[in-house]
Design a protein around this motif. Sequence first.
Motif, short mmCIF file in Angstrom:
data_model
loop_
_atom_site.label_atom_id
_atom_site.label_comp_id
_atom_site.label_asym_id
_atom_site.label_seq_id
_atom_site.Cartn_x
_atom_site.Cartn_y
_atom_site.Cartn_z
N SER A 94 0.83 -1.19 0.00
CA SER A 94 0.00 0.00 0.00
C SER A 94 0.88 1.25 0.00
O SER A 94 1.60 1.50 0.94
N GLY A 95 0.83 1.98 -1.08
CA GLY A 95 1.55 3.25 -1.14
C GLY A 95 2.96 3.17 -1.65
O GLY A 95 3.61 4.20 -1.80
N GLY A 96 3.51 1.95 -1.92
CA GLY A 96 4.90 1.92 -2.37
C GLY A 96 5.40 0.51 -2.63
O GLY A 96 4.63 -0.41 -2.92
N TYR A 97 6.72 0.34 -2.48
CA TYR A 97 7.38 -0.94 -2.75
C TYR A 97 8.35 -1.26 -1.63
O TYR A 97 8.90 -0.36 -0.98
N ARG A 98 8.59 -2.57 -1.44
CA ARG A 98 9.50 -3.04 -0.40
C ARG A 98 10.46 -4.08 -1.00
O ARG A 98 10.05 -4.96 -1.76
N LEU A 99 11.76 -3.96 -0.68
CA LEU A 99 12.77 -4.92 -1.12
C LEU A 99 12.98 -5.93 -0.01
O LEU A 99 13.44 -5.58 1.08
N LEU A 100 12.65 -7.19 -0.27
CA LEU A 100 12.66 -8.21 0.77
C LEU A 100 14.03 -8.89 0.87
O LEU A 100 14.20 -10.07 0.54
N LEU A 101 15.01 -8.12 1.31
CA LEU A 101 16.35 -8.65 1.58
C LEU A 101 16.73 -8.31 3.00
O LEU A 101 16.17 -7.38 3.61
N SER A 102 17.69 -9.03 3.54
CA SER A 102 18.20 -8.70 4.86
C SER A 102 19.25 -7.60 4.73
O SER A 102 19.89 -7.46 3.67
#
Length: 936
Positions: A94-102
């Motif tokens: 919602s509202g953007g993007y997320r990079l799923l890395l540590s």
Amino acid sequence: MTDGIGIRLLGPVTAVLDGEQADLGPARQRAVLAMLASPPGRVVTMRQFLEGLWGERPPASAEQSVYTYVAGLRRALEPGREPGRRSTVLVGESGGYRLLLSPRQVDSCLFTELLDEARLLGDTRGEDALRVLDQALALWHGVALSGLAGPFAEAERARLEELSLSASEARAETLLRLARHREAVVGLRELVARHPLREHLHELLVLALHGADRQADALLAYERARRTLDEELGVLPGEGLRAAHRLVLSGGDEEPPSARPAVPRQLPRDLIGFVGRSQEVARLRSLLAPQDGPPHPVVAVSGPPGVGKSALAVHVGHMVEDRFPDGQLAIGLRGGTPGVAPMPAHEIAARLLRGIGASNADIPVDVDEAAAMWRSRLHGRKLLVLLDDAAGLAQIRPFLGTPLGVTVLVTSRESFTAGDDCVQLRLRPLPGPEAAAMLSTLAGDERVSADAGHTAALVGLCDGLPLALRIAGARLADHPEWTVGTLASRLTDERDRLRELTAGDLAVRSSLSGSHTGLATSPRPLDRLAADALPLLSLLNVPDVTLEVAATLLGTAVEEARRALDRLADAHLVEESEPGRYQLHDLVRLFAGELRPEDWKPPVMRALAYFAASARLASVVVDPHRVQLARHVDGPAHEFSTAEEAQGWLLQEAHVLNAAAVQALGSADDEIAELGVTLAFALLWHQQRVHDGHDMLTLNTMALRVCERLGDDAGAQIAHGHVANGLRLTGRPEEGIPHLEAELAIATRLGDGFGQMRVLGNLSNAYVAKQLYEQALPHAEQQLAVATSIGSPVGVRFACLMLGTIHQGMGHPARARDPLERALAAARESGDTTHEAHARAILSQVVLDLGDPELSLEHMSGAMKLLERTGYRFMVERFITMSRACRMLGRLEEALSHATGAVADADSWGNTLWQRQAEAELAAVREAMGAAEREA
């Protein structure tokens, strides 16, 4: 799987996938990745992308470009992902993007972690600290974010370069402690040449040369430093560099203790468990220990209660203590201590003067005289003064205006923007990864990392506030039998959350109470108005409020509401997230909710009426040809001058309007719930334009239950239709058909001819969405007959649009053309730009199938301009049609641009059917381009 991915920002931006370097595309696409990876795991909003890539004035195509960059990064980071499958590395939220890395998969984050590790090893394990620093510095491969431009890249590059220089200094200091002076000289000469105005480097070089028995070189190095500082900055060497010079001149003999004045070292011990805040640490350190020139005279660290202001100030104070050789003073001013008066000015003066050696007998009784003595005795000194927990600027104003070289570092819940020569650093709650790291330090890494889902939930329940996290960590430490999920579940009940967040003498409630009580008991009317406003703001469960909404709640003029909210923002009880918008963090909202007034209903009703009236009016202004099914609401509404202004307001306020509708629809109070129904219905056309089927479905499902509860058949009829529309937009049109049949039955029973006509059109649209054209046709024909008989031009236009769409879908483009041209002519005659745009968009596909790509492009270009004007955002089919037309004309570069836009738009909606269609068109374009190259 993401384990094989590594992101490199300490040099050119690159990504490594299982040992192979990925092609990350153009510079701005790499900048998008850098933003997502700094650090990974947090949502980057579209607004942050636009500001970070282009600054204050992004081009009109900027948002579409971001979608394209994200789509390109997904292909680069997941080359094996099948078309239509959702990304597991770069996810849309919602509202953007997320990079799923540590964080350890990003070299800049790993670099920061290694610096923290080296600092903790400190003096006692020098060889280990040196090894870790070498490991950190080896991560660098050139200038950070090399080749990237834009505000984000420039700021992040400066931050990382400063950290790199600090790491190099720390390495040199470690070598000196290990008596490896000759090794230190080599690196320090290079650093001094690159940073000739960084005094501490000159000091280290003089000490290294002295330790290497090169006394003459050490004296020459000091003289070069003295001359550089004098010629470039007009300042004399500081105490550290002078002490190094004296050491060389004395041949290594230390000065006797009696020759050195007592140096105050009053800073509290640094927290062993301090984690995160890398950007804030770098910023504060740059102010207290700048590379060029003296430290800033006044630095204020402000923020809400429990956000970690004192911990940050103490932490950085220890990091820069070498820049303040005359010592550090520290005084707790009791500005936010519940039940305790703030420290008076005369007591502050006495403590400061005693700290620099004055006797009680010498200290004047008059505050102004004492402050003058304080400033007089500071000349020639380099001193750090920590004034912790100040009640406000007035409490410490007499002790500012100190000579250059002395820095007053203040922490406060109040704003210090009005202070002369004051730089304010506002602390916000910790982001998720840093908050989780803090919990790991307090409760054990294995315990926290084993339950990542509940850890994220616990961080959210604590609002990312370090005080709340400290309490949560202490409670976990006290209860080894608890899992993280156990504590998270205990905090889930909002009624008990503040009670649960108590450990010993630490409590979130008392911390917040101190700030509110200070306002409520103040002699200033504005403070008391702000205190009264806080519980009213908690009555709405919305993300934020505008000044108009706040004024409606308070029952005041907008200007008075502004003064109250600005005062609360200065006290950090609300946050001005952007100009004119204010939000309560969850823990503050819960505390404010405990103060709820007895007459709470009228403010809530006023606010909901404002929302419903404004949303309905905005929808009318945006498109006056759409039928408004929401009831008219008496009361004030936001004023709109143009359709663009109304559409912009709906886009900006949608998150608030949806939340307010959910709250109202869930209320047991019938009047409040009825207003919720009106608000849900008022949002229909906006949700249709932006393709927000999820919220449409959620709100109208709730509205249907309310109408059934209240026996409102007319409302239930409308809600059934809206639920069906929401199901269609979310890709489940077949589930909506029973709702449309129920809507038709109610309309027939109520004798609502217009309602019957409308539902017939929606039935045909539902079948079209499933490509069941044979079933759709009779409903469209019936709608046309009913609309003609009752004299509904809008119904006639819609029926013609559906008939054209159906014949086109059945493979009869020639038969589709007549009803579409009829709809187009009628729409133009009435001024209905929405129906005109839809008619031209469908006609574009029809004439393309009839072999006229030029006319197809003309129609689609006109349609898209009209749709953009009215706020429609769904463009996948439009892009695909334009790509097909350009392919037929041999304009393959244009086709590629349109096909890429289609893929990005489809990815942003997450619809697998559209993704497959868009990617199939992109593949066709690439195949055509390959064939053209082979023929050439």
